[in-house]
Design a protein around this motif. Structure first.
Motif, mmCIF file in Angstrom:
data_model
loop_
_atom_site.group_PDB
_atom_site.id
_atom_site.type_symbol
_atom_site.label_atom_id
_atom_site.label_comp_id
_atom_site.label_asym_id
_atom_site.label_seq_id
_atom_site.Cartn_x
_atom_site.Cartn_y
_atom_site.Cartn_z
ATOM 1 N N SER A 100 0.904 -1.147 0.108
ATOM 2 C CA SER A 100 -0.071 0.037 -0.115
ATOM 3 C C SER A 100 0.733 1.216 0.013
ATOM 4 O O SER A 100 2.116 1.220 0.452
ATOM 5 N N VAL A 101 0.501 2.446 -0.547
ATOM 6 C CA VAL A 101 1.014 3.517 -0.893
ATOM 7 C C VAL A 101 0.171 4.668 -0.273
ATOM 8 O O VAL A 101 -0.920 4.860 -0.364
ATOM 9 N N VAL A 102 0.920 5.706 0.255
ATOM 10 C CA VAL A 102 0.422 6.835 0.690
ATOM 11 C C VAL A 102 1.039 7.870 -0.020
ATOM 12 O O VAL A 102 2.448 7.818 0.038
ATOM 13 N N SER A 103 0.669 8.755 -0.746
ATOM 14 C CA SER A 103 1.318 9.815 -1.785
ATOM 15 C C SER A 103 0.582 11.180 -1.369
ATOM 16 O O SER A 103 -0.538 11.379 -0.993
ATOM 17 N N GLY A 104 1.615 12.284 -1.293
ATOM 18 C CA GLY A 104 1.031 13.649 -1.523
ATOM 19 C C GLY A 104 1.246 14.388 -2.691
ATOM 20 O O GLY A 104 1.251 15.425 -2.912
ATOM 21 N N GLU A 130 -4.544 11.843 0.683
ATOM 22 C CA GLU A 130 -5.185 12.965 1.423
ATOM 23 C C GLU A 130 -4.531 14.196 1.422
ATOM 24 O O GLU A 130 -4.809 15.459 1.143
ATOM 25 N N ALA A 131 -3.034 14.232 1.628
ATOM 26 C CA ALA A 131 -2.181 15.263 1.842
ATOM 27 C C ALA A 131 -1.950 15.985 0.409
ATOM 28 O O ALA A 131 -1.553 17.064 0.307
ATOM 29 N N ALA A 132 -2.706 15.301 -0.844
ATOM 30 C CA ALA A 132 -2.511 16.065 -1.995
ATOM 31 C C ALA A 132 -3.287 17.367 -2.123
ATOM 32 O O ALA A 132 -2.947 18.242 -3.024
ATOM 33 N N VAL A 133 -4.232 17.214 -1.645
ATOM 34 C CA VAL A 133 -5.370 18.389 -1.622
ATOM 35 C C VAL A 133 -5.577 19.112 -0.139
ATOM 36 O O VAL A 133 -5.897 18.641 1.007
ATOM 37 N N ALA A 310 -1.694 14.759 7.592
ATOM 38 C CA ALA A 310 -2.543 14.361 6.791
ATOM 39 C C ALA A 310 -1.795 12.946 6.094
ATOM 40 O O ALA A 310 -2.772 11.812 5.954
ATOM 41 N N VAL A 311 -0.643 12.955 5.708
ATOM 42 C CA VAL A 311 0.227 11.655 5.407
ATOM 43 C C VAL A 311 -0.164 10.686 6.397
ATOM 44 O O VAL A 311 -0.355 9.560 6.079
ATOM 45 N N LEU A 312 0.260 10.838 7.756
ATOM 46 C CA LEU A 312 0.432 9.908 8.757
ATOM 47 C C LEU A 312 -1.368 9.398 9.007
ATOM 48 O O LEU A 312 -1.400 8.469 9.428
ATOM 49 N N GLY A 313 -2.159 10.208 8.774
ATOM 50 C CA GLY A 313 -3.723 9.729 9.106
ATOM 51 C C GLY A 313 -3.900 8.948 8.138
ATOM 52 O O GLY A 313 -4.312 7.564 8.236
ATOM 53 N N ASP A 314 -3.613 8.981 6.769
ATOM 54 C CA ASP A 314 -3.674 8.103 5.673
ATOM 55 C C ASP A 314 -2.867 6.571 6.280
ATOM 56 O O ASP A 314 -3.259 5.501 5.995
ATOM 57 N N PHE A 315 -1.683 6.835 6.613
ATOM 58 C CA PHE A 315 -0.849 5.847 7.034
ATOM 59 C C PHE A 315 -1.399 4.863 8.044
ATOM 60 O O PHE A 315 -1.372 3.852 8.092
ATOM 61 N N VAL A 316 -2.007 5.444 8.930
ATOM 62 C CA VAL A 316 -2.477 4.674 10.149
ATOM 63 C C VAL A 316 -3.799 3.918 9.604
ATOM 64 O O VAL A 316 -3.877 2.600 10.146
#
Lengths: 432, 432
Positions: A100-104, A130-133, A310-316
């Motif tokens: 899985s990937v988190v991206s901004g 989420e961090a992208a916007v 935002a990145v870490l919210g997605d990560f968790v």
């Protein structure tokens, strides 16, 4: 994944946001592990130069230039490098392997989002961004999940902090664009090359991403009509204020018959509208849905720590799903709506025209509007003398709703009149 | 669950929100099925009286008085009956059998939330209740998921539309509480018995639910200190306006050393604060987190269709998880923070005192504040004559931060002075 296992995290990029993510993954590891339900470990940070100075220093043995090897050793990949390549290839490498990937990376997602999502869906991996916007403001998850049982009709967003800072300065201090930009650069809100912000490209990427989720269809940045703020003058801002408006750079995604109109343009927003009171570099997104009504989400739209949040919210969320089992929730693009061509888009307009101060000029102009089917709501005429002592009239016209095509034809005819000196501005009006 | 299967939905309750949920489940069935990834079917609606008139009429054969049989036949249960029993027993029946539940029952969740969550966790079922707080505004999912990698420090919320309408009317028209309440009742914003709203109990339930998710601990409504707005007068509102404040009923959850302070009380909010411009019956929730900074969520806090939107957002998320497999994400209450006793809570205060217009009275009062360790920020004294022609001074004092205990002791001593006629108001100040 059993609870006794460790979730290994690869971080790509150690810039402003990446350093903050590294800091939180390091300093808050116990908290993150509690929330995920198993141990979380940052196993490496891929960078171009392992010896460069960073905003936050972690154990230097974590830095590597071999991103592929790092991805292959990880369970979850956090991509914060920006740009199309090599980010695209690296994310596809991870997703294809079921990681899985988190991206901004807004530019990448606005261009190749559906390719990345398809790779995630195929392998059952999760892809979150989420961090992208709008930085720390939760807007993608609310659009995707909270409004999943509703029908979104329109999204109006202040999604670029730099331009909001510039326009807010122009509104509150009367500054010209160039001076407000220089101030934004001095404060670090604008980059040395401000093109991506002031021409609206950054907001356009975000608009494409938002339109995908809000309308369950596949749009790219090529579907976004984009106008920046470089032509906005102190006079435009002052004229807007006189009429009870403030100029904002809005990203607009709206359902329009069988299509969706996606655009970024300077916009007159009524002072009473919630978006009008978004100051400085803050972002806000105003959402209209059939049942929910009008919602607004407000907060810091950029910055290392907010974006890292935002990145870490997605990560968790991703890591908890790994612990619990079950695949990621794919995006549903069943609606397959098309982007509406710009000439069919309907909105209100505020138009500034400088004409010779002669009898009959105004009558002629209003006749041309009527002939093109553009109905006028208000006209304000201000008379003065120019530097050469000639009589000049400044006319400000606010129209009722008209198509972009009809408005453009109207303005072309007016521009050709001998009595018209200059069309000083054409700005859309939104928010009713 | 295979993709070819139907997801059977049981609806408990057909009131204002229930009818709207029934309408959307019926009219929007194709859209909901697309989003979930398999067919969705409303199999029945449990009501007390199958022959009663409803806001929205569905196929009358859907109504049943046998809630248990309906639950047993369903895959997902939507509970919109309100009250503690029989809602609690029915939800436990569903969760224990592994059936996921969507509820909008704030009173039940604020009282027995952890019992319900434990039953869900045990069976792997999902329990969602976005509709229980702030209607259509997505606030629980952002707190639970979007901020999962961050540390929330404070939540300030306007979570009751009725009291916001009343206070907004008092602020904009100068009305007394009783008149604004009557107007709210005439418009349907307030019920015939407005106790739950005006005494703050409704907001207190929401505060307990929010505190759970924001601080990853178990709190119930018994942990919430609650003060309503019945004692707020037009004079209080006018005095607040003079000092640049507006009075709002805030639900406040804030980290406080090793504990969490949870309370609902009338509060002076500075006019520049984003919560100050929340008008009419709108709700808004202001969240502060260590990395994200300050976020605000704004929208309609009640109403059938908006609340139904929140219910169906939860439903789609739950149903998609059923289709994809994997259990629900349990709440993580690892932090186990305790509620702070009210007397230790620290805030600023605005105090109104009516005294005899005599030399030395003000000096005496300021001395008593100092002796109790309460530092004064501003004092305003207004002199007048009362109906009997005697000289009266109205003193308005705004303090720096002080503990609730010290403030109460100060006011008790002042109240005992012969020269003090009345303590007209004691209201907390928040939002710095």
């Amino acid at each position: 994944m059993a609870n006794s296992q460790v979730i290994k995290v690869a971080l790509l990029g150690a810039g402003n946001v990446g350093s903050q993510v590294a800091r939180i993954l390091t300093e808050e590891a116990p908290m993150l592990s509690e929330r995920v339900g198993t141990e979380v470990e940052l196993i490496g940070i891929a960078v171009r130069d392992t010896s460069a100075k960073r905003h936050y220093e972690v154990d230097s043995s974590l830095y590597t230039t071999d991103a592929d090897a790092l991805i292959d050793a990880a369970d979850v990949v956090i991509e914060l490098t920006g740009g199309i390549e090599p980010a695209r290839t690296r994310i596809l490498r991870a997703l294809t392997a079921g990681k899985s990937v988190v991206s901004g990376n807004k530019a990448l997602l606005a261009k190749h989002g559906s390719e990345l999502q398809a790779a995630a869906t195929k392998s059952g991996a999760q892809l979150s961004y989420e961090a992208a916007v709008a930085g720390a403001i939760p807007i993608l998850r609310p659009l995707r999940d909270s409004l999943a049982g509703d029908t979104v009709t329109r999204v109006l967003g202040i999604m670029n902090g730099t331009t909001n800072y510039i326009l807010d300065q122009m509104d509150t201090t009367g500054a010209q664009f160039e001076d407000a930009l220089a101030e934004a650069q001095r404060l670090g809100y604008a980059e040395a090359d401000p093109t991506a912000d002031v021409e609206g490209y950054d907001a356009a990427s975000k608009a494409a991403i938002v339109a995908n989720l809000a309308f369950h269809s596949e749009f790219t940045i090529d579907d976004v009509h984009c106008e920046g703020i470089t032509s906005i003058t102190a006079d435009d801002v002052a004229a807007a204020a006189t009429d009870g408006y403030v100029i904002k750079l809005l990203a607009i995604c709206e359902r329009d018959g069988e299509g969706v109109n996606i655009r970024v343009n300077p916009t007159l927003v009524a002072r009473e509208h919630p978006l009008a009171s978004v100051h400085d570099a803050y972002n806000a997104v105003f959402v209209q849905a059939e049942n929910a009504g009008e919602l607004m989400f407000y907060g810091p739209g950029a910055g290392g720590a907010p974006t890292a949040s935002a990145v870490l919210g997605d990560f968790v969320a991703i890591a908890r799903r790994l612990v619990l089992g079950g695949s990621g929730v794919p995006e549903y693009t069943y609606a397959q709506l098309a982007a509406t061509p710009m000439n069919r888009v309907v909105s209100r307009y505020s138009v500034g025209i400088e004409v010779d101060d002669k009898l009959g000029v105004l009558a002629n102009i209003t006749r041309i509007f009527a002939e093109h089917g553009v109905s006028i709501q208000t006209i304000r005429q201000t008379k003065s003398k120019n530097a050469s002592g000639e009589g000049v009239s400044s006319i400000r016209i606010v129209t009722h709703r008209a198509s972009d095509e009809n408005l453009r034809k109207t303005m072309a005819v007016i521009d050709s009149l001998d009595t018209v000196r200059e069309i000083t501005s054409v700005i859309r009006v939104e928010g009713e």
